[in-house]
Design a protein around this motif. Sequence first.
Motif, PDB file in Angstrom:
ATOM      1  N   LYS A   1      -5.860  -7.610  -3.058  1.00  0.00           N
ATOM      2  CA  LYS A   1      -6.521  -7.818  -1.877  1.00  0.00           C
ATOM      3  C   LYS A   1      -6.254  -7.748  -0.408  1.00  0.00           C
ATOM      4  O   LYS A   1      -6.703  -7.951   0.407  1.00  0.00           O
ATOM      5  N   THR A   2      -4.577  -7.595  -0.662  1.00  0.00           N
ATOM      6  CA  THR A   2      -3.856  -8.006   0.533  1.00  0.00           C
ATOM      7  C   THR A   2      -4.146  -6.787   1.489  1.00  0.00           C
ATOM      8  O   THR A   2      -4.481  -5.479   1.333  1.00  0.00           O
ATOM      9  N   ILE A   3      -4.424  -7.100   2.870  1.00  0.00           N
ATOM     10  CA  ILE A   3      -4.672  -6.187   3.946  1.00  0.00           C
ATOM     11  C   ILE A   3      -3.593  -6.100   4.783  1.00  0.00           C
ATOM     12  O   ILE A   3      -2.766  -6.986   5.158  1.00  0.00           O
TER      13      ILE A   3
ATOM     14  N   LYS B   1      -5.183   1.318  11.391  1.00  0.00           N
ATOM     15  CA  LYS B   1      -6.299   0.924  10.429  1.00  0.00           C
ATOM     16  C   LYS B   1      -5.680  -0.281   9.724  1.00  0.00           C
ATOM     17  O   LYS B   1      -4.729  -0.310   9.379  1.00  0.00           O
ATOM     18  N   PHE B   2      -6.702  -1.105   9.359  1.00  0.00           N
ATOM     19  CA  PHE B   2      -6.457  -2.166   8.508  1.00  0.00           C
ATOM     20  C   PHE B   2      -7.054  -1.637   7.002  1.00  0.00           C
ATOM     21  O   PHE B   2      -8.068  -1.427   6.915  1.00  0.00           O
ATOM     22  N   ILE B   3      -6.029  -1.578   6.059  1.00  0.00           N
ATOM     23  CA  ILE B   3      -6.265  -0.942   4.748  1.00  0.00           C
ATOM     24  C   ILE B   3      -5.607  -1.900   3.734  1.00  0.00           C
ATOM     25  O   ILE B   3      -4.868  -2.838   4.105  1.00  0.00           O
TER      26      ILE B   3
ATOM     27  N   ASP C   1      -3.484   0.672  -0.800  1.00  0.00           N
ATOM     28  CA  ASP C   1      -3.817   1.925  -0.522  1.00  0.00           C
ATOM     29  C   ASP C   1      -2.845   2.508   0.507  1.00  0.00           C
ATOM     30  O   ASP C   1      -3.179   3.768   1.040  1.00  0.00           O
ATOM     31  N   ALA C   2      -1.872   1.822   0.942  1.00  0.00           N
ATOM     32  CA  ALA C   2      -0.890   2.384   2.108  1.00  0.00           C
ATOM     33  C   ALA C   2       0.173   3.087   1.199  1.00  0.00           C
ATOM     34  O   ALA C   2       0.987   2.407   0.376  1.00  0.00           O
ATOM     35  N   HIS C   3       0.462   4.194   1.629  1.00  0.00           N
ATOM     36  CA  HIS C   3       1.624   5.031   1.066  1.00  0.00           C
ATOM     37  C   HIS C   3       2.284   5.634   2.143  1.00  0.00           C
ATOM     38  O   HIS C   3       1.945   5.899   3.260  1.00  0.00           O
ATOM     39  N   ALA C   4       3.634   5.873   1.840  1.00  0.00           N
ATOM     40  CA  ALA C   4       4.582   6.816   2.755  1.00  0.00           C
ATOM     41  C   ALA C   4       5.371   7.856   1.974  1.00  0.00           C
ATOM     42  O   ALA C   4       5.326   7.613   0.810  1.00  0.00           O
TER      43      ALA C   4
END
Length: 296
Positions: free
Chosen positions: A6-8, A14-16, A20-23
């Motif tokens: 659930k963490t944003i 963008k706030f995601i 879903d945040a990847h590098a």
Amino acid sequence: MYYNDKTIVFLNGKFIRAVDAHAGLFNQTMHYGNGVFEGIRSYKTSNGTRVFKSKEHFERLLYSAEMMHIKMKYSVNELTDITYQVLEKNNFSDAYIRPLVYLGENMQLGPVNDVNVFVAAWEWANYLGDKLTRVMLSSYQRPNPKSCHVEAKVVGHYINSILATTEAKSKGYDEALLTDMNGHVAEASGANFFYEKKGKLFTAPKGNILMGITRATVLEIAKEEGIEVEETFFKPEALTDADSAFFCGTAAEVAGIESINDRPFRLKWEDSLGRRIQVIYKNLVTGKLEKKINAV
Ligand code: PMP
């Protein structure tokens, strides 16, 4: 520990969801450590959640980026606003905030135009814990300021910190205290260092250390309290008859030291100047102190 599904987080405008945040694996930061970051704390106060010294932290982030030839598209105010939004979206008050600026795909050794901004936050207790810290004088030295910008908070610099902390922990200590390239006591792997002798505090001057925002706050508190502080170079031998000592940093806050290389101090922590400052620091960051010291 750092996030759940659930963490944003904030990533490039963008706030995601953190999941879903990847590098990418071809990013220059991944290979060569050129990236800059901050470590910031927010606290629950009677005026709501307050990010402690956000201006100072984001000014240092922009300075670190400039030193590393990284072009930032965000201002101090924008970054502060993003931080408050991350906290709000996650419903955090007492949190640790980690802005990270990392570079895109590039296997060359020059500047990179693809600059990515990531801001995450998580609930994190005092880094060194509430117990007094057992410190080892490290066999590692801090990087020479002629080899990199030690006053900037650069990703790659932290290999030095990891080596020193790992050495200290493998020998049964909690934390490492490192010297600079001249053998003067500099700082810990992620915190600045003060010691007390005869009612006075001593700490390493500007030059071979990261200029901690907590260190600056400790200097402000000391001034308010009429405690004399000398910013000076000193060798580890100066610590043998010290009365007490402490670390300070955003993550560690003000953390008392039990011993250095198993040698304890003359004063009990409760009776030290460090303890007095520790209490004031806690009241300051949580907004319980009506003082001249700027707390936001
Ligand atoms: N020195 C080093 C090497 C650090 O990593 C940190 C943490 N940023 C500090 C000192 C303390 O700095 P601050 O008080 O700004 O967190």
